[in-house]
Design an enzyme around this catalytic site. Structure first.
Site, PDB file in Angstrom:
ATOM      1  N   TYR A 220       0.844  -1.206   0.000  1.00 37.67           N
ATOM      2  CA  TYR A 220       0.000   0.000   0.000  1.00 37.67           C
ATOM      3  C   TYR A 220       0.883   1.262   0.000  1.00 37.67           C
ATOM      4  CZ  TYR A 220      -2.750   3.899   1.551  1.00 37.67           C
ATOM      5  OH  TYR A 220      -3.294   5.166   1.635  1.00 37.67           O
ATOM      6  N   GLY A 221       0.581   2.169  -0.899  1.00 38.16           N
ATOM      7  CA  GLY A 221       1.408   3.353  -1.116  1.00 38.16           C
ATOM      8  C   GLY A 221       1.763   4.140   0.135  1.00 38.16           C
ATOM      9  N   MET A 271      -8.062  11.657   4.207  1.00 38.61           N
ATOM     10  CA  MET A 271      -9.481  11.423   3.919  1.00 38.61           C
ATOM     11  C   MET A 271     -10.403  12.512   4.451  1.00 38.61           C
ATOM     12  SD  MET A 271     -10.905   7.604   3.975  1.00 38.61           S
ATOM     13  CE  MET A 271     -10.586   6.631   2.530  1.00 38.61           C
ATOM     14  N   CYS A 272      -9.876  13.694   4.668  1.00 47.85           N
ATOM     15  CA  CYS A 272     -10.723  14.771   5.183  1.00 47.85           C
ATOM     16  C   CYS A 272     -10.801  15.958   4.223  1.00 47.85           C
ATOM     17  CB  CYS A 272     -10.240  15.203   6.560  1.00 47.85           C
ATOM     18  SG  CYS A 272     -10.363  13.885   7.773  1.00 47.85           S
ATOM     19  N   THR A 275      -7.313  16.740  -1.027  1.00 47.74           N
ATOM     20  CA  THR A 275      -7.280  16.602  -2.480  1.00 47.74           C
ATOM     21  C   THR A 275      -8.510  17.251  -3.108  1.00 47.74           C
ATOM     22  OG1 THR A 275      -6.020  14.564  -2.216  1.00 47.74           O
ATOM     23  CG2 THR A 275      -7.001  14.946  -4.365  1.00 47.74           C
TER      24      THR A 275
HETATM   25  N1  LIG Z   1     -19.430  15.212   3.374  1.00 45.35           N
HETATM   26  C1  LIG Z   1     -18.370  15.703   2.759  1.00 45.35           C
HETATM   27  N2  LIG Z   1     -17.421  14.857   2.290  1.00 45.35           N
HETATM   28  C2  LIG Z   1     -16.338  15.374   1.687  1.00 45.35           C
HETATM   29  C3  LIG Z   1     -16.172  16.778   1.523  1.00 45.35           C
HETATM   30  N3  LIG Z   1     -14.989  16.996   0.907  1.00 45.35           N
HETATM   31  C4  LIG Z   1     -14.431  15.784   0.701  1.00 45.35           C
HETATM   32  N4  LIG Z   1     -15.234  14.801   1.153  1.00 45.35           N
HETATM   33  C5  LIG Z   1     -14.987  13.357   1.104  1.00 45.35           C
HETATM   34  O1  LIG Z   1     -13.878  13.051   1.924  1.00 45.35           O
HETATM   35  C6  LIG Z   1     -13.144  11.975   1.358  1.00 45.35           C
HETATM   36  C7  LIG Z   1     -11.675  12.291   1.307  1.00 45.35           C
HETATM   37  O2  LIG Z   1     -11.411  13.413   0.543  1.00 45.35           O
HETATM   38  P1  LIG Z   1      -9.973  13.759  -0.044  1.00 45.35           P
HETATM   39  O3  LIG Z   1     -10.080  15.122  -0.603  1.00 45.35           O
HETATM   40  O4  LIG Z   1      -9.493  12.711  -0.966  1.00 45.35           O
HETATM   41  O5  LIG Z   1      -9.073  13.753   1.295  1.00 45.35           O
HETATM   42  P2  LIG Z   1      -7.500  13.798   1.550  1.00 45.35           P
HETATM   43  O6  LIG Z   1      -7.068  12.418   1.926  1.00 45.35           O
HETATM   44  O7  LIG Z   1      -7.341  14.758   2.692  1.00 45.35           O
HETATM   45  O8  LIG Z   1      -6.835  14.297   0.308  1.00 45.35           O
HETATM   46  C8  LIG Z   1     -13.712  11.695  -0.023  1.00 45.35           C
HETATM   47  O9  LIG Z   1     -14.476  10.519   0.053  1.00 45.35           O
HETATM   48  C9  LIG Z   1     -14.569  12.900  -0.283  1.00 45.35           C
HETATM   49  O10 LIG Z   1     -15.676  12.586  -1.070  1.00 45.35           O
HETATM   50  C10 LIG Z   1     -17.223  17.654   2.001  1.00 45.35           C
HETATM   51  O11 LIG Z   1     -17.171  18.874   1.857  1.00 45.35           O
HETATM   52  N5  LIG Z   1     -18.283  17.055   2.599  1.00 45.35           N
HETATM   53  C1  LIG Z   2      -1.232   8.634   1.254  1.00 45.20           C
HETATM   54  C2  LIG Z   2      -2.008   9.075   2.204  1.00 45.20           C
HETATM   55  O1  LIG Z   2      -2.440  10.370   2.143  1.00 45.20           O
HETATM   56  P1  LIG Z   2      -3.828  11.173   2.188  1.00 45.20           P
HETATM   57  O2  LIG Z   2      -4.941  10.253   2.606  1.00 45.20           O
HETATM   58  O3  LIG Z   2      -3.571  12.269   3.174  1.00 45.20           O
HETATM   59  O4  LIG Z   2      -4.096  11.694   0.801  1.00 45.20           O
HETATM   60  C3  LIG Z   2      -2.315   8.191   3.337  1.00 45.20           C
HETATM   61  O5  LIG Z   2      -2.899   8.672   4.298  1.00 45.20           O
HETATM   62  O6  LIG Z   2      -1.987   7.006   3.284  1.00 45.20           O
HETATM   63 MN   LIG Z   3      -5.224  13.177  -0.576  1.00 50.78          MN
END
Ligand SMILES: Nc1nc2c(ncn2[C@@H]2O[C@H](COP(=O)(O)OP(=O)(O)O)[C@@H](O)[C@H]2O)c(=O)[nH]1
Ligand SMILES: C=C(OP(=O)(O)O)C(=O)O
Ligand SMILES: [Mn+2]
EC number: 4.1.1.32
Length: 624
Positions: A220-221, A271-272, A275
């Site tokens: 896993y990356g 996941m928050c 991106t």
């Molecule tokens: N409910 C809700 N979900 C969101 C929102 N923005 C992002 N998500 C969800 O959060 C998850 C992770 O988003 P992502 O941008 O990939 O997070 P990263 O890991 O911080 O880059 C995805 O499943 C998105 O659909 C939002 O404004 N509201």
């Molecule tokens: C690569 C990752 O980054 P992120 O979910 O912050 O995009 C991770 O959490 O494994």
């Molecule tokens: Mn991300």
């Protein structure tokens, strides 16, 4: 025999010449030692040539770690069903004497090195080792950190070619002066699906002293891509020592009135929403995960550590994420991981179009209703399934900012997490210290599928960085607080929360609403719009958000929605201060200022409660 002579024996002539061209005995010693130890049956050294990159791409297919999809340049990779996320329990910092650090998983350095070396002895027998050179940050800039990656996974090497700038020439240029990071990875024994088999012996060990990270029996990356979350532990340590910031942050340009460009960083846990925020179509992406921020002539200047995106694919749909959707459907180089594939086409959860009832996914052959060993129904794709793609393919990338050797001026820094009931959607700190303490250091977020373990548990996660922290949190915060003193003009600090819910558990906002809050923050950085003072910082006025919502989304924004979202929730906010204060009191070695700032915030909240009660409407505060 010196290291070069040993390498001459270990490598065939062509590969040896590539190594010999780099004048760095320390590198030679490292390579000789590890190639002897890992015992690969073949070694390939990647230079910056197109040819070598093609070789790695081809090998990922040849060894079956990736498969071709229908669209040209698209491939799919699978990780083991139980290797789909970061393994926190088996990720450890090697620290001399095994000294414990609050919240961090440490192990005695000697003991850890011994264990990992044993696990890696001869682990590459019968396999090919790829030696790859990359740099963190833009090339030949103040941000540049060279790194060498050893891996027996062509998928990992391939991912790094997509995500990082090539570094072979940089190693040649720097010669003996290179202060480089080292990453040693082996996927270990593979099963018939070419996924790591010995998950019980999965280890990710970070040697802070040797600036080397070892990773074994995983693919896993997040556990394997050296320059991503593994290097991050090393850069945090360097940053804290040297007085700059290495952060879990996106970097983006928000476009203000009359062509004004304002750059923001944003720290949210995995996941928050990093991106998805950085990819809002009408703004411009520079980076989505890791940023370096360095004080230069009194200005905080930021750069993306990477040049590509390893993004979460679940939920990417044409309406909410038009840019990613478009990129994912064009014939540019992409690795899809842990998605459903049927007839050469990739599918993922919540993509907004129909998904087939069977195919291949992270669990092997899949059909709707299939259950895993724990009797959980397996969805079409894993929640943490991802796509890997270079930023150059995004129509809204800010290329100049991405390659700027001095980075870009950071106008605002945002902190956020998954919080169902406490923080409003957006607010601005009174000043640097207030923001760093009550927004950054006090960040909490619910756990997600980006790490193994239970989801949805509220967890302390200062600066969204706790999973990657490599120094004492007190030292880390002190560095942050002192950073302001190096600046003539500090970035404004903001906090966001995209994840508020009502009592019934429904979201209080739409995914795209963050686009409006970004525009508001941009105006605030330049003092172009008024705000309402609350006990916890400045929040937007209804009229401004309503106008921006019209302009940006062509949507009406009701007073009722505004009031629900921006109500100041005094009991929840007070409880949070209690929790945070308690955590920091127990840790020790925390800057006293942190407690002062938290105490002031509590005072303001108590006063406001006396006057207005527990739940304070923003309209009430606006009147004063
Ligand atoms: N409910 C809700 N979900 C969101 C929102 N923005 C992002 N998500 C969800 O959060 C998850 C992770 O988003 P992502 O941008 O990939 O997070 P990263 O890991 O911080 O880059 C995805 O499943 C998105 O659909 C939002 O404004 N509201
Ligand atoms: C690569 C990752 O980054 P992120 O979910 O912050 O995009 C991770 O959490 O494994
Ligand atoms: Mn991300």
């Amino acid at each position: 025999m010196n290291a070069l002579e040993r390498l001459e024996k270990l490598l065939d002539k062509e590969q040896f010449e590539k190594i010999k061209a780099i004048d760095n005995p320390e590198l030679h010693e490292f390579l000789a030692e590890w190639i002897e130890w890992l015992e690969p049956s073949k070694v390939f050294v990647c230079t910056d040539s197109e040819e070598d990159e093609w070789y790695v791409r081809w090998k990922a297919l040849y060894y079956g770690e990736e498969k071709m999809l229908e669209t040209p340049n698209h491939t799919v990779h699978y990780d083991n069903y139980y290797d789909q996320a970061r393994d926190k329990a088996n990720t450890k910092l090697l620290v001399s004497g095994g000294k414990s650090l609050p919240f961090l998983n440490t192990i005695d350095r000697e003991e850890g090195l011994k264990e990992i070396r044993e696990l890696m002895k001869g682990v590459m027998r019968g396999k090919e080792l790829f030696v790859c050179f990359f740099v963190l940050g833009p090339k030949n800039s103040v941000f540049t950190i060279p790194a060498v990656q050893l891996t027996d996974s062509a998928y990992v090497a391939h991912s790094e070619f997509i995500l990082y700038r090539k570094g072979y020439e940089e190693f040649k240029r720097l010669g003996r002066s290179a202060r480089f990071f080292r990453f040693v990875h082996s996927a270990g024994e593979l099963d018939e699906r070419k996924t790591s088999k010995n998950l019980g012996k999965r280890r990710i060990y970070i040697d802070l002293e040797g600036e080397t990270v070892y990773s074994v029996n995983t693919q896993y990356g997040g556990n394997t891509i050296g320059l991503k979350k593994l290097a991050f532990r090393l850069t945090i340590q360097r940053a804290v020592r040297e007085g700059w910031l290495s952060e879990h942050m996106f970097l983006m340009r928000v476009n203000g009135p009359n062509g004004r460009k304002t750059y923001f960083t944003g720290a949210y846990p995995s996941m928050c929403g990093k991106t998805s925020t950085a990819m809002i179509p009408w703004e411009n992406i520079v980076g989505d995960d890791l940023a370096f921020i360095v004080p230069m002539n009194g200005i905080a200047r930021g750069a993306n550590v990477e040049k590509g995106v390893f993004g979460i694919i679940q939920g990417v749909n044409p309406e909410d994420d038009p840019i990613i959707w478009q990129v994912l459907h064009s014939p540019v180089e992409i690795i899809f991981s842990n998605v459903l594939v049927k007839d050469g086409k990739p599918y993922w959860n919540d993509m907004g179009t129909e998904i087939p009832d069977d195919g291949e996914n992270h669990s092997g052959q899949w059909w709707r209703g299939k259950k895993d060993e724990e009797s959980n129904e397996i969805p079409p794709s894993h929640k943490n399934a991802r796509f890997t793609v270079s930023l150059e393919h995004f129509p809204n990338v800010d290329m100049d900012a991405l390659e700027a050797p001095c980075g870009v001026e950071v106008g605002g820094m945002i902190f956020g997490g998954r919080d169902k009931d406490t923080w409003p959607p957006v607010r601005e700190a009174f000043d640097w210290k207030h923001g760093i303490v009550t927004m950054g250091a006090a960040l909490e977020s619910e756990t997600t599928a980006a790490t193994l373990g239970k989801e949805g548990v509220r967890a302390f996660n200062p600066m969204a960085i706790l999973d990657f922290m490599s120094v004492h949190i007190g030292d880390y915060l002190r560095n942050y607080l002192e950073f302001e003193g190096k600046l003539r003009k500090a970035p404004k600090i903001f906090a966001v929360n995209y994840f508020l819910r009502n009592k019934e558990g429904n979201w209080l906002n739409h995914k795209i609403d963050k686009a409006v809050w970004l525009k508001w923050m941009e105006l605030r950085v330049h003092g172009d719009v008024d705000a309402i003072e609350t006990p916890i910082g400045y929040i937007p006025k209804y009229e401004d958000l309503a106008r921006l919502s019209r302009e940006v989304l062509n949507k009406d924004y009701t007073r009722d929605d505004y009031e629900k979202q921006f109500t100041i929730r005094v009991p929840e906010l007070l409880a949070k201060i209690e929790r945070i204060e308690k955590i920091y009191r127990e840790i020790g070695n925390i800057p006293e200022e942190l407690f002062e700032v938290l105490a002031q915030e509590r005072e303001r909240l108590l006063k406001a409660r006396e006057k207005y009660g527990d739940y304070i409407s923003p309209f009430q505060l606006e009147k004063v």
